[in-house]
Design a protein around this motif. Structure first.
Motif, short mmCIF file in Angstrom:
data_model
loop_
_atom_site.label_atom_id
_atom_site.label_comp_id
_atom_site.label_asym_id
_atom_site.label_seq_id
_atom_site.Cartn_x
_atom_site.Cartn_y
_atom_site.Cartn_z
N CYS A 18 -0.53 8.54 14.77
CA CYS A 18 0.31 9.38 13.93
C CYS A 18 1.62 8.63 13.67
CB CYS A 18 0.59 10.72 14.61
SG CYS A 18 1.51 10.55 16.16
N TYR A 26 -7.05 18.08 16.54
CA TYR A 26 -6.50 16.77 16.19
C TYR A 26 -7.35 15.70 16.88
CZ TYR A 26 -3.16 13.07 15.25
OH TYR A 26 -2.57 11.90 14.81
N CYS A 34 -6.13 8.74 17.25
CA CYS A 34 -5.02 9.69 17.43
C CYS A 34 -3.72 9.17 16.83
CB CYS A 34 -4.82 10.00 18.91
SG CYS A 34 -4.14 8.63 19.87
N SER A 57 -0.77 8.21 8.19
CA SER A 57 -1.65 8.24 9.36
C SER A 57 -3.08 8.72 9.09
CB SER A 57 -1.02 9.06 10.48
OG SER A 57 -0.84 10.40 10.11
N ASP A 96 5.09 17.88 12.33
CA ASP A 96 4.86 18.26 10.92
C ASP A 96 5.81 19.37 10.48
OD1 ASP A 96 2.79 16.42 10.58
OD2 ASP A 96 1.30 17.80 11.37
N SER A 149 4.70 13.12 12.54
CA SER A 149 3.96 13.49 11.33
C SER A 149 2.51 13.08 11.48
CB SER A 149 4.56 12.82 10.10
OG SER A 149 3.75 13.05 8.97
N THR A 150 1.61 14.02 11.21
CA THR A 150 0.19 13.69 11.22
C THR A 150 -0.33 13.49 9.80
OG1 THR A 150 -0.48 16.02 11.17
CG2 THR A 150 -0.12 15.02 13.33
N ARG A 180 -6.31 6.85 10.68
CA ARG A 180 -7.25 7.50 11.59
C ARG A 180 -8.68 7.41 11.07
NH1 ARG A 180 -2.96 11.26 11.86
NH2 ARG A 180 -4.03 12.75 10.49
N ILE A 214 0.91 17.48 19.95
CA ILE A 214 0.14 17.77 18.74
C ILE A 214 -0.97 18.76 19.05
CG2 ILE A 214 -1.36 16.77 16.97
CD1 ILE A 214 0.22 14.16 17.25
#
Length: 985
Positions: free
Chosen positions: A53, A33, A51, A79, A10, A74-75, A83, A26
């Protein structure tokens, strides 16, 4: 630490160790997370998708994606929505009722993930599954309605514990976890190790002791409980308020649920874990990843075997024999009387008329005090412990060749080596958690395995080579393999030249041990022995484990020496992932030896005969120490019969049925003028006592234990002592003070610091350095630096070199003959420990294995026209036992196997064993037993009852087999990779 790699999370650069996953990276910057199916002990399972991403713009599962330099992760972006979809699918399988759930204790992964992700409503409403709860196992239950099919339990069972019982049936309309080929848990091959329960991320698998106990509103009747679940969901507008209430309720639980770190009191693996209690109720055992020996692993005893602590059979007040009765008395009366009688006997017959037996079940501090009591208070070196029964020959072999009497490495080395050789040991039942490391390495990364034993056991069934030598001939085949390796030029010539003495003399001695001679004496084929040598030669690293099948022989010390010689010849010592591992049987048998509970050694293995060592202790203790060699426990029994030993003080040992030739031992106890027994229960030994002092088990004391890998760990008090019982250190201190010692110890930390400060081997061990899950492996330098691998810089002899030592083979003294035509082997059983004084007081274990039984071969059953359930009498020259048989392929021909544990006096194997012993250590030759068998009833009820895992049908799987989930028609891919594969299909 390995090489660091840098990647971007990120927009922020972070560094992780090479080999880490994207999820590891992460989590290093965002601890909350989401990841539900991933567990550090298990690795990526890939069933939950929470999880996911973006990695360089591609949606991937973070747990299964290796981190690489330059990655951009990138989260955000696409994503978060993916998730949330993954979590919604999970909640379709799980009914959230956290406030009234016994698992709402701050560590429920599903609860925590749902809360942190801000779930307000279920996209896919929960639908009950068409399966009933399985409550058949006495220790835990499975609720399919709460199961999210993450597969953690399956992965733990298949690839961590490697009992290979659990799997997920992905082909069902509503998949579920199944045991074996879809049996009730208690009719499967489940060993009740508890791995599945420990790693379950929700309440699908739970300890039965937790149910109705943990929460403030969980103990109500089922109908009202169900109404509360539905009412809560109806009146709350979303999950946010429910989580708020459940968090408050979870924090309230902390006021009444106590979590205490302790160390297991059973085998020598040294598992540590947190114990959850409410009052004196034991709710559960929860192992932690930071536990150095076991991480999240346990066995049935460590996870569920603690009911004995609260048994109503506990000794809770001192007892003095008056006539034929034991009468409760005050501590003052018991201690005053004991001190007076010991003083009288010492004054009349001298200090050497008294013997002291310390305990491998007691702490290091208590063992230190017991040998100090013998030497500094009584004035005798007559001090020993139960390592004499099992481990002293291994220590002798190690000291002769390498210099120190302990495992050369750690349990981690056994997991990481190329080849494990197991000789005369059954780790799967005697050292279960250690065995899981070997089984896992063998299954998942191709570690090679050689097993030599008289009986087919779990590891032998998995072994690449299984050797079945004649009883007592292990030294011969080990030496023949060593000779063959040297003859082929496969020995480590550089290592030997630089670091080992006596090679030429050793090679000359090996001349007798040809393959032809070994085949003749052991019954093993030359081809098999060559295969064994070749496997050793082809391995880059080798570890050898051995235990009582080796040490409890006439040649126990000699065979242990032969093992060490083989390791020296091949250069498999003094470097990581190699070495010698005599598997210590009791939780603190290593510590009892370390603390000087032996007639020849002071703490730290300094010799009593060494003037300088003795002077050091004399100065510290303020007394003059005896120079006269002491008696070991074998000699103590003989000296009682000869009239020279008049009194004994036994702390925490069941000598009456654990020592060999039990009739002979018990007859000796009857001759004593004065006998003090200090124990938790009224044992068989206690029946012969004049005074019984009620001690406390490990849950009721503080101190330290030392496990098989030389690891010193701290245990904390879980409960206050029951009744008037006391920790052993308090009792020994009080008795010593009545005999004029003026010790005045107030806490085990004072004892440990004194003991370790006097040793050279453990100089840097201090109580405060063992806080929590911190541990130290000796040798420990003064600055606290410990030693995971021995001999990396040489061996502790004057020239810094190891020694080839020429052993002597002693044939078994009691070979089968016309009158006693059967050979009886003996050993441990997974569910029970040793004689069973503790485990037979655990209801669930007793239900599964209510008593011991004799294993006989199918050939012998046909020969004697009997079947499983037959009642037989075994007779040796020393006694008889009577028990039922189980016909099995685990033994062959005229070989019998009898576990040493039983609650019934007439089944105890040591009524059959002799007083013959190892010449050096006097360890009894428990394994040299010849018997005859009389059939009393040719059939009867099987002693192997429902719930015994040996009746199950395990189903080996590579793991969760998540690919089958992905192939289901109702699974919609969430990662870009899976979508691409689906399009290809």
């Amino acid at each position: 630490m390995g090489q660091l790699i840098s990647l971007e999370i990120d927009g922020v650069m972070c560094a992780v160790e090479s080999g880490s996953s994207v999820l590891d990276a992460i989590l290093s910057v965002s601890e909350h997370y989401p990841h539900i199916c991933y567990h550090k002990a298990l690795g990526p399972i890939q069933t939950c998708d929470t999880c996911i991403c973006e990695v360089d713009g591609e949606l991937l599962r973070a747990c299964a994606t290796p981190a690489a330099t330059g990655m951009k992760v990138s989260t955000s972006g696409r994503s978060p929505e993916v998730r949330m979809e993954a979590l919604d699918r999970i909640l379709h399988n799980h009914e959230l009722y956290c406030t009234v759930c016994d698992n709402n204790n701050g560590n429920c992964t599903v609860h925590n993930t749902s809360m942190h992700m801000g779930v307000e409503h279920q996209k896919y409403p929960f639908e009950p599954k068409p399966y009933e709860q399985d409550n058949s196992n006495p220790f835990y239950r499975y609720d399919p309605d709460q199961c999210i099919l993450c597969g953690r339990c399956v992965e733990a069972c298949q690839n961590l514990q490697v009992s290979e019982v659990l799997s997920i049936d992905w082909e069902r309309e509503r998949p579920r976890v199944i045991w074996d080929d879809d049996r009730p848990i208690n009719e499967s091959s489940c060993v009740s190790c508890g791995h599945c329960v420990t790693v379950c991320p929700c309440n699908a698998l739970m300890e039965k002791n937790m149910l109705g106990e943990a929460g403030f509103m969980t103990g109500i009747r089922p109908s009202l409980w169900e109404s509360m679940v539905h009412l809560t969901k109806e009146i709350e507008p979303g999950y946010g308020p429910i989580f708020t209430v459940s968090e408050i309720e979870s924090q309230m639980r902390e006021s009444r649920i106590k979590r205490t770190k302790t160390v297991c009191t059973y085998c020598g693996v040294g598992c540590s874990f947190d114990v959850w209690t409410k009052g004196r109720k034991i709710l559960k055992v929860e192992p932690q990843m930071e536990a150095p020996a076991n991480q999240v692993s346990t066995c049935v005893k460590g996870k569920f075997g603690w009911d004995f602590v609260n048994s109503d059979e506990r000794l809770t007040s001192p007892l003095i024999r008056k006539g034929d009765q034991f009468v409760p008395v005050s501590w003052d009366e018991a201690l005053d009387y004991t001190a007076r009688r010991l003083a009288e006997i010492k004054a009349k017959h001298g200090p050497d008329a008294i013997g002291c037996i310390s305990s491998s079940k007691c702490t290091n501090e208590e063992n230190y005090l017991m040998q100090k009591f013998a030497r500094a208070v009584i004035g005798t070196n007559n001090i020993d412990n139960c390592s004499r029964y099992c481990q002293t020959p291994a220590t002798e072999g190690l000291r002769r060749t390498f210099g120190l009497g302990g495992d050369t490495g750690s349990i981690g080395d056994l997991a990481n080596t190329d080849l494990v050789i197991v000789v005369g040991a059954n780790p799967a039942e005697s050292h279960p958690v250690l065995s899981t490391r070997i089984r896992r390495a063998h299954k998942t990364r191709g570690q090679k395995l050689i097993v030599a034993d008289l009986r087919k056991n779990d590891l032998s069934s998995r072994a690449d080579i299984f050797l079945h030598p004649r009883p007592g001939t292990d030294l011969i085949w080990l030496s023949a393999v060593t000779k063959y390796i040297i003859d082929q030029g496969w020995h480590d010539q550089k290592f030997i030249a630089q670091k080992v003495n006596g090679f030429d003399e050793f090679v000359a001695w090996l001349g007798t041990y040809t393959l032809d001679y070994a085949e003749q004496e052991t019954g093993l084929s030359k081809e098999r022995l060559v295969q064994t040598a070749e496997m050793i030669h082809n391995a880059g690293s080798v570890c050898i484990c051995w235990a009582m099948g080796v040490t409890q022989q006439m040649s126990g010390s000699e065979t242990s020496t032969a093992i060490c010689n083989l390791l020296l010849a091949t250069g498999n010592v003094g470097r990581p992932n190699t070495g010698a591992y005599p598997l210590r049987g009791h939780n603190n048998v290593q510590g009892a030896g370390d603390m000087g509970c032996a007639p020849t050694y002071l703490p730290g293995y300094e010799f009593v005969a060494d003037d300088a060592a003795r002077a050091k202790y004399e100065a510290a203790w303020g007394v003059k120490l005896s120079t006269k060699p002491g008696l070991d426990n074998h000699h103590m029994v003989e000296k009682i019969h000869e009239g020279e030993l008049k009194a004994m003080y036994v702390m925490g040992e069941e000598m009456a049925i654990v020592d060999s030739n039990a009739n002979h031992v018990q007859a000796a106890f009857e001759k004593l003028e004065f006998f003090v027994v200090q124990d938790v229960f009224f044992s068989k030994t206690a029946q012969f006592a004049d005074v019984i002092l009620p001690a406390s088990p490990s849950f009721e004391k503080e101190g330290t234990f030392t496990n098989t890998e030389r690891r010193i760990q701290r245990l904390y008090r879980v409960f206050e002592p029951m009744g008037e019982s006391k920790p052993d250190w308090e009792i020994v201190t009080a008795l010593a003070d009545r005999l004029g010692a003026d010790w005045n110890y107030t806490h085990p930390s004072e004892i440990l610091d004194e003991a370790m400060g006097l040793t050279e081997l453990m100089k840097g061990v201090r109580y405060e350095r063992l806080q929590g899950y911190h541990s130290l492996q000796w040798p420990v330098h003064e600055d606290g630096t410990d030693t995971s691998h021995l001999y990396l810089d040489g061996f502790p002899f004057p020239d810094n070199r190891a020694n080839f030592y020429i052993p002597t083979w002693y044939p078994p003294v009691l070979e089968p003959n016309e009158e006693y035509d059967l050979h009886l082997n003996n050993g441990r059983m997974l569910e029970h420990f040793h004689e069973g004084n503790l485990t037979y007081r655990v209801q669930g274990i007793r239900e599964k294995v209510p008593t011991t039984y004799l294993e006989i071969s199918e050939e012998l059953a046909r020969e004697r026209s009997i079947s499983t359930g037959a009642l037989v009498r075994l007779t040796s020259p020393y006694g008889t036992v009577k028990l039922r048989v189980v016909v099995t392929d685990r033994v062959t021909g005229h070989e019998l196997y009898l576990p040493m544990n039983t609650p019934k006096d007439h089944e105890a194997v040591n009524y059959l064993t002799s007083s013959y012993h190892d010449e050096i250590t006097h360890t009894p030759a428990y394994k040299d037993i010849s018997v005859r068998m009389e059939v009393l009833k040719d059939k009867g009820p099987s002693p192997m009852v429902r719930g015994n895992f040996r009746l199950g049908n395990p189903q080996p799987r590579p793991g969760v087999m998540v690919e089958r989930k992905w192939k289901r028609r109702d699974y919609t891919p969430l990662t870009d990779t899976d979508k691409a594969l689906e399009q290809e299909r």
